[in-house]
Design a protein around this motif. Structure first.
Motif, PDB file in Angstrom:
ATOM      1  N   PRO A  67     -23.501  46.218 -30.820  1.00 17.67           N
ATOM      2  CA  PRO A  67     -22.892  47.555 -30.823  1.00 17.67           C
ATOM      3  C   PRO A  67     -23.815  48.642 -30.293  1.00 17.67           C
ATOM      4  O   PRO A  67     -23.411  49.482 -29.493  1.00 17.67           O
ATOM      5  CB  PRO A  67     -22.559  47.784 -32.306  1.00 17.67           C
ATOM      6  CG  PRO A  67     -22.416  46.415 -32.875  1.00 17.67           C
ATOM      7  CD  PRO A  67     -23.426  45.583 -32.155  1.00 17.67           C
ATOM      8  N   ALA A  99     -19.631  49.333 -30.268  1.00 17.71           N
ATOM      9  CA  ALA A  99     -18.841  48.967 -31.450  1.00 17.71           C
ATOM     10  C   ALA A  99     -17.355  49.192 -31.224  1.00 17.71           C
ATOM     11  O   ALA A  99     -16.601  49.436 -32.171  1.00 17.71           O
ATOM     12  CB  ALA A  99     -19.313  49.735 -32.687  1.00 17.71           C
ATOM     13  N   GLU A 104     -16.403  45.279 -26.303  1.00 17.48           N
ATOM     14  CA  GLU A 104     -16.613  43.877 -26.669  1.00 17.48           C
ATOM     15  C   GLU A 104     -15.830  42.944 -25.750  1.00 17.48           C
ATOM     16  O   GLU A 104     -16.342  41.895 -25.325  1.00 17.48           O
ATOM     17  CB  GLU A 104     -16.227  43.684 -28.135  1.00 17.48           C
ATOM     18  CG  GLU A 104     -17.210  44.385 -29.070  1.00 17.48           C
ATOM     19  CD  GLU A 104     -16.706  44.578 -30.486  1.00 17.48           C
ATOM     20  OE1 GLU A 104     -17.411  45.236 -31.277  1.00 17.48           O
ATOM     21  OE2 GLU A 104     -15.610  44.074 -30.813  1.00 17.48           O
ATOM     22  N   VAL A 124     -17.396  44.059 -33.737  1.00 19.05           N
ATOM     23  CA  VAL A 124     -17.087  45.092 -34.719  1.00 19.05           C
ATOM     24  C   VAL A 124     -15.668  45.612 -34.517  1.00 19.05           C
ATOM     25  O   VAL A 124     -14.862  45.658 -35.436  1.00 19.05           O
ATOM     26  CB  VAL A 124     -18.083  46.262 -34.628  1.00 19.05           C
ATOM     27  CG1 VAL A 124     -17.705  47.373 -35.600  1.00 19.05           C
ATOM     28  CG2 VAL A 124     -19.498  45.780 -34.894  1.00 19.05           C
ATOM     29  N   ASN A 190     -14.486  44.741 -42.380  1.00 20.53           N
ATOM     30  CA  ASN A 190     -15.658  45.193 -41.634  1.00 20.53           C
ATOM     31  C   ASN A 190     -16.843  45.234 -42.582  1.00 20.53           C
ATOM     32  O   ASN A 190     -16.718  44.916 -43.773  1.00 20.53           O
ATOM     33  CB  ASN A 190     -15.401  46.566 -40.989  1.00 20.53           C
ATOM     34  CG  ASN A 190     -14.917  47.595 -41.996  1.00 20.53           C
ATOM     35  OD1 ASN A 190     -15.626  47.901 -42.952  1.00 20.53           O
ATOM     36  ND2 ASN A 190     -13.702  48.117 -41.800  1.00 20.53           N
TER      37      ASN A 190
END
Length: 332
Positions: A67, A99, A104, A124, A190
């Motif tokens: 992240p 993040a 991602e 994340v 999370n």
């Protein structure tokens, strides 16, 4: 054109030794490695990556997507991954995702495009059910708190177990009014929700009722957010004798914020963090913290990604890192 054989002659070693040095393999002494690297520098030798990739089908590079690269935890993780990958003969390319799900997913796409042999992704923001997130034949190992339903190899932090142990530690030190300074994302799965559940589990086990007034949410896992939370905690006038911080970085900010208000740690309030970043042992007071085995996590992630490179069809596996609780001055 300078060849590997030319480098071997110049450095007085075998061609295989030169290959081992270039690919970062173990079994070469530091003295020999330096001699080969100096020969490479003097000769101007360059690896023909395209030719090697065509021959082997691999680039010798794995990706690591995190992240934020400017957070102590992720810097520590990256250093361990690099060390472990080198022992397996791989180099590591690092990038930052912010993040966010888009970052991602882009990291996965970019790893394909650049022909990385595999990817270790600290996930994340991405939804594990996102249709764009498919395991396929590409080697990916997930780090983090999400539940990937055995679609990917996964190495998780001991979030619930570690935070429960941290909270119990404060209770065993006599704390009864324990605040938690944590993130604002208290929905879904999370790091925030998992660590908060560990905090609640400890209170329930010791028959202490959670007080919603002692939950202090912060917008970011930063020093400033921790200090701001400590200011709000003291200014609210709530009786507090212990604080669990979601990370060591937040705990550092909390310590500063308590000091700003004349609250002593551990004299007035006990404080504990999570991550055991290197700075924790050198703070004044030194910070008690949950210490996941970062080296174990990196070794397991690299082991899994290299195993999947060798056998893309193998069943996905999931592991949770072991941890220790480091009791230091902030809870004594």
């Amino acid at each position: 054109m300078v060849t590997m054989s030319d480098v071997a002659k110049l450095s007085g070693v075998s061609k295989m030794t030169v290959s081992n040095v270039i690919n970062g393999r173990s079994g070469v002494s530091d003295q020999v490695r330096r001699r080969v690297l100096e020969a490479i520098r003097q000769s101007g030798y360059r690896v023909n990556v395209s030719a090697r990739t065509l021959r082997s089908g691999r680039t010798g590079v794995i990706g690591l997507a995190v992240p934020e690269i400017d957070r102590p935890y992720f810097g520590q993780l990256a250093a361990h991954v690099i060390d472990q990958a080198r022992a397996h003969g791989f180099h590591v390319a690092i990038e930052q995702t912010g993040a966010a799900a888009t970052g991602e997913l882009e990291a996965i796409t970019r790893s394909h495009t650049l022909h990385f042999d595999g990817l270790i992704l600290s996930a994340v923001g991405v939804d594990p059910q996102d249709s764009r997130l498919t395991a396929g034949d590409y080697p990916i190992v997930m780090l983090g708190e999400q539940n990937f339903d055995a679609k990917f190899d996964h190495v998780a932090m001991p979030n619930e177990e570690g935070t429960k142990a941290a909270t119990v530690h404060l209770i065993d030190r006599g704390c009864r009014r324990i605040a938690i300074v944590t993130g604002s994302a208290l929905d879904g799965v999370n790091v925030v929700t998992r660590r908060y559940q560990g905090y609640l589990a400890a209170l329930a086990e010791r028959r202490l009722d959670p007080d919603p007034a002692l939950l202090y949410a912060v917008n970011g896992m930063t020093l400033e957010s921790g200090r701001d939370a400590a200011h709000r905690l003291v200014d609210a006038g709530h009786e507090v004798d212990g604080v669990v911080a979601v990370t060591d970085t937040v705990a550092q900010g909390v310590l500063r914020g308590l000091a700003d208000r004349g609250v002593r740690v551990p004299g007035d309030v006990h404080l504990i963090g999570f991550d055991d970043i290197p700075e924790s042992a050198y703070m004044v007071p030194s910070l008690s913290t949950v210490a996941p085995d970062h080296r174990w996590m990196a070794a397991k992630a690299v082991e899994l990604v290299t195993a999947r490179i060798q056998d893309p069809s193998r069943p996905a596996r999931e592991y949770t890192a072991p941890f220790d609780l480091m009791a230091r001055e902030s809870t004594r």
